[in-house]
Write an enzyme that holds these catalytic residues in place. Structure first.
Site, PDB file in Angstrom:
ATOM      1  N   GLN A  86      36.255 -28.791   8.738  1.00 56.62           N
ATOM      2  CA  GLN A  86      35.682 -29.592   7.654  1.00 56.62           C
ATOM      3  C   GLN A  86      35.490 -28.774   6.369  1.00 56.62           C
ATOM      4  OE1 GLN A  86      34.538 -32.916   8.952  1.00 56.62           O
ATOM      5  NE2 GLN A  86      34.837 -33.441   6.816  1.00 56.62           N
ATOM      6  N   LYS A 143      29.207 -30.447  10.747  1.00 58.90           N
ATOM      7  CA  LYS A 143      29.567 -31.470  11.736  1.00 58.90           C
ATOM      8  C   LYS A 143      28.449 -31.536  12.765  1.00 58.90           C
ATOM      9  CE  LYS A 143      32.991 -34.298  12.818  1.00 58.90           C
ATOM     10  NZ  LYS A 143      33.983 -34.991  11.973  1.00 58.90           N
ATOM     11  N   GLY A 195      30.135 -40.828  10.027  1.00 58.88           N
ATOM     12  CA  GLY A 195      30.596 -41.181  11.366  1.00 58.88           C
ATOM     13  C   GLY A 195      31.742 -40.307  11.837  1.00 58.88           C
ATOM     14  N   ASP A 196      32.078 -40.468  13.092  1.00 57.69           N
ATOM     15  CA  ASP A 196      33.256 -39.844  13.719  1.00 57.69           C
ATOM     16  C   ASP A 196      33.440 -40.625  15.019  1.00 57.69           C
ATOM     17  OD1 ASP A 196      35.073 -37.232  13.481  1.00 57.69           O
ATOM     18  OD2 ASP A 196      34.506 -37.376  15.580  1.00 57.69           O
ATOM     19  N   THR A 215      40.038 -43.170   6.068  1.00 56.97           N
ATOM     20  CA  THR A 215      40.730 -42.091   6.781  1.00 56.97           C
ATOM     21  C   THR A 215      42.144 -42.524   7.161  1.00 56.97           C
ATOM     22  OG1 THR A 215      38.590 -41.373   7.616  1.00 56.97           O
ATOM     23  CG2 THR A 215      40.541 -40.423   8.659  1.00 56.97           C
TER      24      THR A 215
HETATM   25  P1  NDP Z   1      36.714 -43.962  17.132  1.00 56.59           P
HETATM   26  O1  NDP Z   1      35.604 -43.716  18.081  1.00 56.59           O
HETATM   27  O2  NDP Z   1      36.630 -45.138  16.224  1.00 56.59           O
HETATM   28  O3  NDP Z   1      38.094 -44.115  17.941  1.00 56.59           O
HETATM   29  C1  NDP Z   1      38.589 -43.089  18.733  1.00 56.59           C
HETATM   30  C2  NDP Z   1      39.824 -43.623  19.436  1.00 56.59           C
HETATM   31  O4  NDP Z   1      40.473 -42.551  20.084  1.00 56.59           O
HETATM   32  C3  NDP Z   1      39.505 -44.653  20.503  1.00 56.59           C
HETATM   33  O5  NDP Z   1      40.548 -45.569  20.586  1.00 56.59           O
HETATM   34  C4  NDP Z   1      39.425 -43.798  21.748  1.00 56.59           C
HETATM   35  O6  NDP Z   1      39.667 -44.487  22.958  1.00 56.59           O
HETATM   36  C5  NDP Z   1      40.535 -42.824  21.492  1.00 56.59           C
HETATM   37  N1  NDP Z   1      40.309 -41.613  22.262  1.00 56.59           N
HETATM   38  C6  NDP Z   1      39.224 -40.803  22.230  1.00 56.59           C
HETATM   39  N2  NDP Z   1      39.363 -39.823  23.113  1.00 56.59           N
HETATM   40  C7  NDP Z   1      40.567 -40.020  23.684  1.00 56.59           C
HETATM   41  C8  NDP Z   1      41.294 -39.332  24.677  1.00 56.59           C
HETATM   42  N3  NDP Z   1      40.785 -38.234  25.255  1.00 56.59           N
HETATM   43  N4  NDP Z   1      42.523 -39.801  25.013  1.00 56.59           N
HETATM   44  C9  NDP Z   1      43.037 -40.920  24.418  1.00 56.59           C
HETATM   45  N5  NDP Z   1      42.368 -41.615  23.483  1.00 56.59           N
HETATM   46  C10 NDP Z   1      41.167 -41.167  23.136  1.00 56.59           C
HETATM   47  O7  NDP Z   1      36.916 -42.609  16.314  1.00 56.59           O
HETATM   48  P2  NDP Z   1      37.634 -42.389  14.910  1.00 56.59           P
HETATM   49  O8  NDP Z   1      38.792 -43.298  14.798  1.00 56.59           O
HETATM   50  O9  NDP Z   1      36.588 -42.389  13.874  1.00 56.59           O
HETATM   51  O10 NDP Z   1      38.128 -40.883  15.049  1.00 56.59           O
HETATM   52  C11 NDP Z   1      39.417 -40.544  15.598  1.00 56.59           C
HETATM   53  C12 NDP Z   1      39.793 -39.146  15.179  1.00 56.59           C
HETATM   54  O11 NDP Z   1      39.834 -39.060  13.745  1.00 56.59           O
HETATM   55  C13 NDP Z   1      38.849 -38.022  15.610  1.00 56.59           C
HETATM   56  O12 NDP Z   1      39.602 -36.848  15.838  1.00 56.59           O
HETATM   57  C14 NDP Z   1      37.978 -37.814  14.377  1.00 56.59           C
HETATM   58  O13 NDP Z   1      37.404 -36.520  14.342  1.00 56.59           O
HETATM   59  C15 NDP Z   1      39.024 -37.985  13.290  1.00 56.59           C
HETATM   60  N6  NDP Z   1      38.495 -38.300  11.974  1.00 56.59           N
HETATM   61  C16 NDP Z   1      37.719 -39.412  11.772  1.00 56.59           C
HETATM   62  C17 NDP Z   1      37.258 -39.692  10.509  1.00 56.59           C
HETATM   63  C18 NDP Z   1      36.523 -40.951  10.220  1.00 56.59           C
HETATM   64  O14 NDP Z   1      36.304 -41.234   9.034  1.00 56.59           O
HETATM   65  N7  NDP Z   1      36.154 -41.747  11.196  1.00 56.59           N
HETATM   66  C19 NDP Z   1      37.500 -38.786   9.366  1.00 56.59           C
HETATM   67  C20 NDP Z   1      38.424 -37.702   9.669  1.00 56.59           C
HETATM   68  C21 NDP Z   1      38.853 -37.467  10.936  1.00 56.59           C
HETATM   69  P3  NDP Z   1      38.443 -44.834  23.953  1.00 56.59           P
HETATM   70  O15 NDP Z   1      37.747 -45.972  23.297  1.00 56.59           O
HETATM   71  O16 NDP Z   1      39.097 -45.160  25.226  1.00 56.59           O
HETATM   72  O17 NDP Z   1      37.593 -43.585  24.043  1.00 56.59           O
END
Ligand code: NDP
Length: 449
Positions: free
Chosen positions: A114, A129, A168-169, A213
């Site tokens: 970050q 974070k 969030g994350d 994002t």
């Molecule tokens: P969410 O919780 O909204 O979604 C995460 C998604 O990833 C879900 O579909 C989840 O499935 C899936 N997932 C999580 N772990 C696994 C795994 N081990 N194998 C397969 N699928 C998995 O999170 P975000 O979309 O907010 O975040 C996703 C990524 O983006 C993260 O790496 C986060 O750090 C990064 N990010 C997010 C930002 C944001 O603004 N939100 C900003 C910058 C980066 P399930 O529901 O089954 O767990």
């Protein structure tokens, strides 16, 4: 295991010794150090002032107990974290992750990334974070609320609009931010909108933050495609995950003329050769919080759900990993290459393993690292802070234009820096070096603190 240059190798060994068992943090620091070889050769002042050793050590790490009561009246216990990594450029800024896998090593890797991502946005924000090993899946709204209130009852004393601004994350979206903001407001008796970002539109949030994002990742990938004389039009795209980042990456890619044929969650993946129905996907995942298999059931043929397996087996021109760290390994990268994929842009943080990055780079696939490609989320959080500070709210169109400008700027900066440091076209080198130099120069100016 590759060896770093003689200045950087002892620093990395010290990181390993001082942070035992934190594999993701080791991976993230190693990747940065690998890029810094030409920087330490050209800038001995950073080594003299021990900037690299200092930048790899968090300014503050907070670990706390989070007790709460479930719907059955039982006391539950989780662990909370906030790593305030670097404030040379501004208040600590970075999301909170609620997922059972969260431990100090994950929070530190995310906080470390970050720092440089935030620097690349060109906005005055430091890096941090946090999160918890709490699993919101299957919990009622009331349980999530009680957990968030307990989490904030400790966290509130460490944050503030000029100190540390979480967002969030994974596992933390609008609902969780709402409960945490409510508790912060109650404890402090202040309507301090700028203390959290990702708020609801009616109470201090910014338009486009939800989409930022994913949209930003696609804007970045679009710049890569432009630099190669092409575009999203007519391309086939695969995203992984089906959360906040994945859904809006898919939406923007589709808006730019691509067909998004697959997405996933931790139980498996969906292939939908007609292109994902995004309204249905949002209804299933965002509103009803159901599993991705439900999308395939309700969408009907030809959409199908494959339990387990790898979403990267689905052929595509452009891959957007948007789920979690280390979800795309060397074998998956080889499959993507075999299937003719030409661009991989990370919507998630560090989703590609070092092996995957090597395979992609050797095959000439353009690879955009998360700290550049997914910086649109935090950049729009900084725009939310600006709106809160000026008690203003901007239109969707204006905010999206700002986001796009920022992503175009980051892309340009990565390419120019990579060129300047002898790695033309290498987005990893460009992002790491540009982000590092900006923070390092600020640290030099601020003295040994
Ligand atoms: P969410 O919780 O909204 O979604 C995460 C998604 O990833 C879900 O579909 C989840 O499935 C899936 N997932 C999580 N772990 C696994 C795994 N081990 N194998 C397969 N699928 C998995 O999170 P975000 O979309 O907010 O975040 C996703 C990524 O983006 C993260 O790496 C986060 O750090 C990064 N990010 C997010 C930002 C944001 O603004 N939100 C900003 C910058 C980066 P399930 O529901 O089954 O767990």
């Amino acid at each position: 295991m590759t060896t770093l240059n003689p200045t950087l190798q002892p620093i990395f060994e010290e990181i390993l010794a001082r942070n035992p068992g934190e594999a993701e943090f080791h991976q993230a620091t190693k990747e940065l150090l690998e890029s810094l070889d030409p920087v330490v050769r050209r800038h001995p002042e950073y080594t003299d002032a021990e900037i690299i050793r200092r930048i790899c050590e968090p300014e503050r790490q907070i670990i706390f107990r989070v007790p709460w009561v479930d719907d059955a009246g039982r006391v539950q216990l989780n662990r909370g974290f906030r790593v305030e990594f670097n404030s040379a450029l501004g208040p600590y800024k970075g999301g909170l992750r609620f997922h059972p896998s969260v431990y100090l090593g994950i929070v530190k890797f995310l906080g470390f990334e970050q720092i440089f991502k935030n620097a690349l946005t060109g906005m005055p924000i430091g890096g941090g974070k946090g999160g918890s090993d709490f699993d919101p899946k299957g919990r009622s709204d009331a349980e999530v609320m009680r957990f968030c209130q307990s989490f904030m009852t400790e966290l509130y004393r460490h944050i503030g609009e000029y100190t540390d601004v979480p967002a969030g994350d994974i596992g933390v979206g609008g609902r969780e931010i709402g409960y945490m903001f409510g508790q912060y407001k109650r404890i402090t008796n202040r309507y301090e909108s700028g203390v959290l970002t990702g708020k609801g539109i009616g109470w201090g949030g910014s338009l486009v933050r939800t989409e930022a994002t994913g949209y930003g990742t696609v804007f970045f990938a679009s710049e890569i495609l432009k630099s190669r004389g092409t575009s999203f039009e007519g391309k086939t795209v695969v995203v992984s995950g089906s959360g906040n980042v994945a859904i809006y990456a898919a939406e923007k890619a589709a808006a730019l003329g691509a067909t998004v044929v697959a997405c996933s969650d931790s139980s498996g993946y969906v292939v939908d050769q007609d292109g994902l129905d995004l309204d249905l996907l949002k209804e299933v995942k965002e509103v009803r919080r159901e599993r991705i298999s439900v999308y395939a059931e309700e969408r009907g043929a030809p959409a199908r759900f494959i339990a387990g397996g790898s979403v990267w087996d689905v052929p595509c021109d452009i891959a957007l990993p948007c789920a979690t760290q280390n979800e795309l390994d060397g074998d998956a990268a080889a499959t993507l290459v075999r299937n003719g994929c030409t661009v991989v842009a990370e919507g998630a943080n560090m989703p590609c393993t070092p092996d995957a990055v090597r395979v992609l780079s050797q095959a000439g696939v353009a690879f955009a690292p998360g700290k550049a490609a997914n910086a649109g989320g935090v950049a729009t959080s900084a725009l939310e802070m600006q709106q809160n500070a000026s008690r203003d709210s901007w239109s969707f169109v204006h905010t999206e234009e700002r986001l796009e400008e920022i992503m175009v700027g980051i892309h340009q900066r990565c390419l120019e820096t990579a060129e300047e440091y002898g790695a033309p076209g290498n987005y990893v080198a460009g992002a790491n070096i540009a982000g590092f130099i900006q923070v390092a120069d600020a640290m030099l100016a601020l003295g040994v603190i």
